[in-house]
Design a protein around this motif. Structure first.
Motif, PDB file in Angstrom:
ATOM      1  N   GLY A   1       6.179  -2.691   3.506  1.00 35.74           N
ATOM      2  CA  GLY A   1       7.471  -3.181   3.982  1.00 35.74           C
ATOM      3  C   GLY A   1       7.744  -4.621   3.580  1.00 35.74           C
TER       4      GLY A   1
ATOM      5  N   ILE B   1       8.775  -5.178  -0.063  1.00 35.27           N
ATOM      6  CA  ILE B   1      10.187  -4.912  -0.344  1.00 35.27           C
ATOM      7  C   ILE B   1      11.051  -6.026   0.242  1.00 35.27           C
TER       8      ILE B   1
ATOM      9  N   ARG C   1      13.472  -8.357  -2.026  1.00 40.24           N
ATOM     10  CA  ARG C   1      14.913  -8.223  -1.826  1.00 40.24           C
ATOM     11  C   ARG C   1      15.680  -9.486  -2.254  1.00 40.24           C
TER      12      ARG C   1
ATOM     13  N   ILE D   1      16.153  -9.676  -6.071  1.00 35.87           N
ATOM     14  CA  ILE D   1      16.443  -8.371  -6.653  1.00 35.87           C
ATOM     15  C   ILE D   1      17.237  -8.491  -7.958  1.00 35.87           C
ATOM     16  N   LEU D   2      17.998  -9.583  -8.097  1.00 35.70           N
ATOM     17  CA  LEU D   2      18.811  -9.784  -9.305  1.00 35.70           C
ATOM     18  C   LEU D   2      17.958  -9.957 -10.548  1.00 35.70           C
TER      19      LEU D   2
ATOM     20  N   ASN E   1      13.872  -6.499 -10.211  1.00 35.73           N
ATOM     21  CA  ASN E   1      14.032  -5.321  -9.366  1.00 35.73           C
ATOM     22  C   ASN E   1      12.764  -4.472  -9.231  1.00 35.73           C
TER      23      ASN E   1
ATOM     24  N   VAL F   1      10.937  -4.431  -5.867  1.00 38.86           N
ATOM     25  CA  VAL F   1      11.443  -3.547  -4.822  1.00 38.86           C
ATOM     26  C   VAL F   1      11.184  -2.087  -5.175  1.00 38.86           C
ATOM     27  N   LEU F   2      11.313  -1.787  -6.469  1.00 36.38           N
ATOM     28  CA  LEU F   2      11.226  -0.396  -6.932  1.00 36.38           C
ATOM     29  C   LEU F   2       9.880   0.255  -6.604  1.00 36.38           C
TER      30      LEU F   2
ATOM     31  N   GLY G   1       8.691   1.031  -2.956  1.00 37.81           N
ATOM     32  CA  GLY G   1       9.489   2.136  -2.428  1.00 37.81           C
ATOM     33  C   GLY G   1       8.993   3.481  -2.923  1.00 37.81           C
ATOM     34  N   LEU G   2       8.641   3.551  -4.216  1.00 43.09           N
ATOM     35  CA  LEU G   2       8.112   4.798  -4.766  1.00 43.09           C
ATOM     36  C   LEU G   2       6.788   5.172  -4.075  1.00 43.09           C
TER      37      LEU G   2
END
Lengths: 306, 279
Positions: free
Chosen positions: B232, B235, B239, B242-243, B246, B249-250, B253-254
């Motif tokens: 958590g 991510i 965040r 993220i610009l 990325n 974050v990617l 999550g996967l």
């Protein structure tokens, strides 16, 4: 009459639950021993903390304090925000509209699509389209709301530049939060409708309808769906709590001015009266919604008399 | 029995076991064997995209804002998150099963009291309750485990109670009682073995909820604190950048997705197997 008694006993249970939640949010503040120290800024002097303790009435016996909290809460007074010096209820009321808009829009699109996909999957059981729908619903439940939200932002805001990445005010602002929040729910509804409908389609009266030569879709819409809805409706209430939890994270990501963001900000600022108000309110929504589910349940299936 | 080990017809279970085994291997092997430090970075190698080589170090998943290797951080983060979730789940199962059996076995006011506690617990959105408790107690790994564990018991109690009510009516329980066995002995020796199966299935289906809950708390910054990574908070940290990066974050999550899909498939498969056994 039996149905009425069932609903009355459910209402009484709801009241007991609300009473319990009020005790929970009240006594949580005493877990560390001294709520005055908990609520004050870490750099406060001992004199400031003492003054605050007296002002809040933390010196009184704890049962007296809880009684006062309950009486006030029943009159709609949940204390004042320590940060904004305004009634917590007012802050809650201001944010209610935004959260309701987000939650209801997510609920609406995901329920409609979920019913459609679930029905298609059930009628075309074990076909490629059933498999595809199953994969979609598995993926929808696999990722956290906040991750899906960030992926949507990367795609629609950063790459395609179609939608604003955060904020509130126009329909464009609503699309991504609503999509992210509804995805999990879509999966849940699709799976439920599918399994429930498959079971119903095996019942005798459905076989009779088939023997009469009705088309499969007509059977589903006219005969099976109503009965298949019973487990779906029952579980709606249970899912509501997770929907509210998801709304909280979604609001943070999209800077959506709702109750979830209010709650997280209040927790970060140690603004506990606001936190208490939000938890109580969320529990109230849950209890009322579950009561409505019970009403719908009795109406959908007159045989059920617990 | 011979057919149960074949993959055909059990593709779900095969995929589930593959996903879970791969995830577990990943979160044990990476912290053990991957040479790069998950907590300390190379300031000259910030925001490198996946598969970049810096000096003699390959970064298969790229680096973060402090030049730390994402693969190393993801391995450790998965271990921390999954560890927290497993211990919390164990607390929930033990507590919920015990209370559920007591409620179902004794009935009466004990039952009514415990079941009302279940209702109260389920009426408050988990995340709100956890955030409230963590903010009161302070964010630490121990507090998070305890709070996650203590807030997850309700569903286990409800199922254990239902099963106990069924088992209680069986003849051999009457016989045990007639033989003068104590209630505690009957509950542990004769009721519990009947409940363990369904509770294990329920546990598998409840793990995804806990994984996502732990990740949400971490994402909001109220879980385990940085620099220690969790799924958590990785991510959450990614965040803000993220610009430009990325991948930060990617991939976490996967990882969450793999764990959740693995548990869900396994749980569904166990449910189907239990149902087909009954029919």
């Amino acid at each position: 009459m039996k149905g009425l008694r069932f609903l009355l006993s459910r209402a009484a249970q709801g009241l007991i639950v609300m009473f319990g939640v009020s005790a929970l949010v009240f006594f949580a503040l005493f877990l560390t021993g001294d709520p005055a120290v908990l609520m004050m800024a870490p750099d406060s002097t001992a004199a400031e903390i003492d003054a605050f303790r007296e002002a809040m009435g933390f010196d009184d016996p704890i049962i007296v304090q809880y009684g006062r909290f309950l009486v006030d809460a029943l009159q709609g007074d949940l204390g004042s925000s320590l940060r904004y010096s305004r009634p917590a209820m007012d802050l809650l009321a201001e944010r209610l509209g935004a959260t309701a808009l987000l939650a209801l829009s997510a609920l609406l699109w995901s329920s409609l699509l979920g019913f459609l996909l679930g029905a298609i999957a059930a009628v075309r059981k074990n076909s490629p389209i059933d498999f595809a729908i199953r994969v979609i619903s598995l993926l929808g439940q696999a990722v956290p709301v906040f991750w899906l939200a960030l992926m949507l932002i990367i795609l629609f805001s950063l790459n395609l530049r179609w939608l604003p990445s955060s904020g509130y005010g126009s329909l464009g602002h609503l699309v991504m939060p609503s999509l992210a929040l509804g995805a999990y729910y879509l999966s849940a509804i699709t799976r439920l409708v599918r399994s429930s409908l498959i079971e119903t389609l095996g019942e005798n009266y459905v076989r009779t309808a088939r023997a009469k030569g009705l088309t499969e879709w007509r059977i589903v819409v006219r005969h099976a769906l109503r009965n298949a809805m019973i487990p779906v409706v029952t579980l709606q209430g249970m899912y509501l709590a997770s929907l509210m939890g998801g709304a909280l994270v979604t609001e943070i990501i999209f800077a959506w001015p709702g109750i979830g963001r209010l709650a997280v900000e209040a927790i970060q600022n140690r603004d506990f009266p606001v936190v208490q108000a939000v938890v109580l309110f969320a529990a109230l929504v849950f209890v009322v919604a579950n009561f409505l589910v019970d009403v719908a349940y009795t109406w959908l299936n007159p045989r059920i008399r617990l | 029995m011979t057919g149960s080990l074949r993959i055909k017809g059990n593709e779900d279970a095969a995929l589930a076991i593959f996903l879970l085994a791969a995830s577990v291997a990943f979160c044990i092997l990476v912290p053990l064997a991957w040479p790069l430090d998950p907590l300390r970075g190379d300031i000259s190698a910030t925001f490198k995209p996946p598969m970049t080589v810096v000096g003699d170090a390959l970064h298969p998943l790229g680096t973060d804002q402090l030049g730390r290797d994402l693969l190393a951080r993801l391995g450790l983060g998965t271990l921390v998150s999954f560890g927290i979730v497993l211990i919390a789940a164990l607390i929930s199962v033990v507590l919920g099963t015990a209370l559920g059996m007591i409620a179902g076995y004794y009935g009466g006011w004990v039952d009514a009291l415990i079941m009302r506690l279940v209702d109260i617990q389920l009426a408050v959105p988990f995340i709100l309750l956890i955030l409230l408790l963590v903010s009161v107690l302070g964010p630490s790994m121990t507090n998070l485990v305890i709070v996650l564990g203590l807030t997850g018991w309700a569903i286990f109690a409800r199922v254990a109670r239902g099963r106990t009510l069924e088992v209680r009516e069986l003849e051999y329980i009457d016989a045990s009682r007639a033989m003068g066995l104590s209630d505690t002995t009957i509950i542990f020796r004769h009721v519990l073995p009947n409940i363990i199966g369904p509770q294990t299935v329920l546990l598998t289906l409840d793990l995804p909820r806990l994984i996502i809950l732990e990740a949400s708390v971490g994402f909001l910054g109220l879980g385990v604190q940085p620099p220690m990574p969790t799924l958590g908070n990785l991510i959450g940290e990614g965040r803000s950048v993220i610009l430009i990066a990325n991948w930060l974050v990617l991939y976490p999550g996967l990882m969450i997705g793999a764990l959740v899909i693995g548990c869900n498939l396994l749980g569904d498969w166990l449910v189907r197997r239990a149902e087909s056994k009954v029919s």
